[in-house]
Write an enzyme that holds these catalytic residues in place. Structure first.
Site, short mmCIF file in Angstrom:
data_model
loop_
_atom_site.label_atom_id
_atom_site.label_comp_id
_atom_site.label_asym_id
_atom_site.label_seq_id
_atom_site.Cartn_x
_atom_site.Cartn_y
_atom_site.Cartn_z
N SER A 132 -72.77 21.86 25.17
CA SER A 132 -72.01 21.95 26.42
C SER A 132 -72.92 22.51 27.50
CB SER A 132 -70.82 22.90 26.22
OG SER A 132 -70.26 23.27 27.47
N TYR A 145 -67.40 30.80 23.34
CA TYR A 145 -67.70 29.36 23.39
C TYR A 145 -69.13 29.14 23.88
CZ TYR A 145 -67.12 24.42 24.68
OH TYR A 145 -67.26 23.04 24.80
#
Length: 253
Positions: A132, A145
């Protein structure tokens, strides 16, 4: 050896996962899809869908027993499954932190370890880790995350080095804002305002250089590029950012 190509895709029922399943199927590959949610209608008839939780080591073992029953080799492994917990770091519990790491990072380590014999048997295979942009530029209230996705980049480099003698390439893709169920769920963090969902998506779109949010299909094509030994044969250990230019612009602009 069978010339039919096989790919294993985790998180197959999610936004990017579904688009990736469909694209590989369109390109003539046999698809093995894994997700802890049901896929529903439309999984490729010549493929295999396994409902399973990759954050559990015993589930991973069972997955690869099923995979080995349908093929003796894999051309590509796409580690796409992920979970996101959006809350301040100081409010994140140890259990939440571990859940994110187990789903997003440990699963990749375990998946590659178990897939390695099948990838090696192909004599020219690829691992694509879906990281990401949060691995390289992040925001408030998404620390676990971001840490898991950053760890994935280091793991990708380690894989590339260790697996090169087996002719296995390993690369990561770093999607930016893509219109998926995960993105929509995460827009409640308040980083793009507090209007209705469309208003938040529009605010997010304005923050990219392209002026729009990406589609799952656009990410699927980038994943396919990294998985395809013809198109990306000289790439390994790399992080490919696909974010509409969002990380190209200074935050102070």
């Amino acid at each position: 050896m069978d010339t039919q190509k096989f790919v294993l895709i985790t998180g197959a029922a999610g936004g990017i996962g579904r688009a990736t399943v469909n694209l590989f199927f369109e390109k003539g590959w046999h698809v093995v899809g894994i997700d802890r949610s049901d896929f529903g209608e439309g999984f490729p008839a010549n493929g295999l869908f396994v409902r399973s939780d990759i954050s559990r080591p015993e589930d991973m073992q069972a997955i690869f027993e099923k995979v080995s029953a349908v093929t003796d080799s894999l051309d590509a492994l796409v580690n796409n499954a992920a979970m996101q917990i959006a809350k301040p770091l100081v409010e994140t519990t140890v259990e939440e932190w571990d859940a994110v790491m187990n789903a997003n990072l440990r699963s990749v380590f375990l998946g590659v370890k178990l897939a390695h014999p099948l990838l090696k048997a192909r004599g020219g295979a690829a691992v694509v880790n879906v990281s990401s942009v949060h691995a390289i530029q992040t925001s408030a209230n998404i620390a676990a995350y971001a840490a898991s996705k950053g760890g994935m980049l280091a793991l990708t480099r380690a894989m590339a080095i260790e697996f090169a003698p087996d002719n296995i390439r390993a690369n990561a893709i770093l999607p930016g804002a893509v219109d998926t169920p995960m993105l929509r769920a995460g827009l409640g963090r308040g980083h793009v305002g507090h209007g209705d969902m469309q208003e938040r998506l529009d605010n997010l779109a304005r923050k990219t250089v392209n002026g729009r949010v990406g589609t799952p299909e656009e990410i699927a094509h980038a994943i396919y590029f990294l998985a395809d030994n013809q198109q990306s044969s000289f790439m390994t250990g790399q992080a490919l950012v696909v974010d509409g230019g969002a990380t190209a612009r200074l935050s102070t602009e």
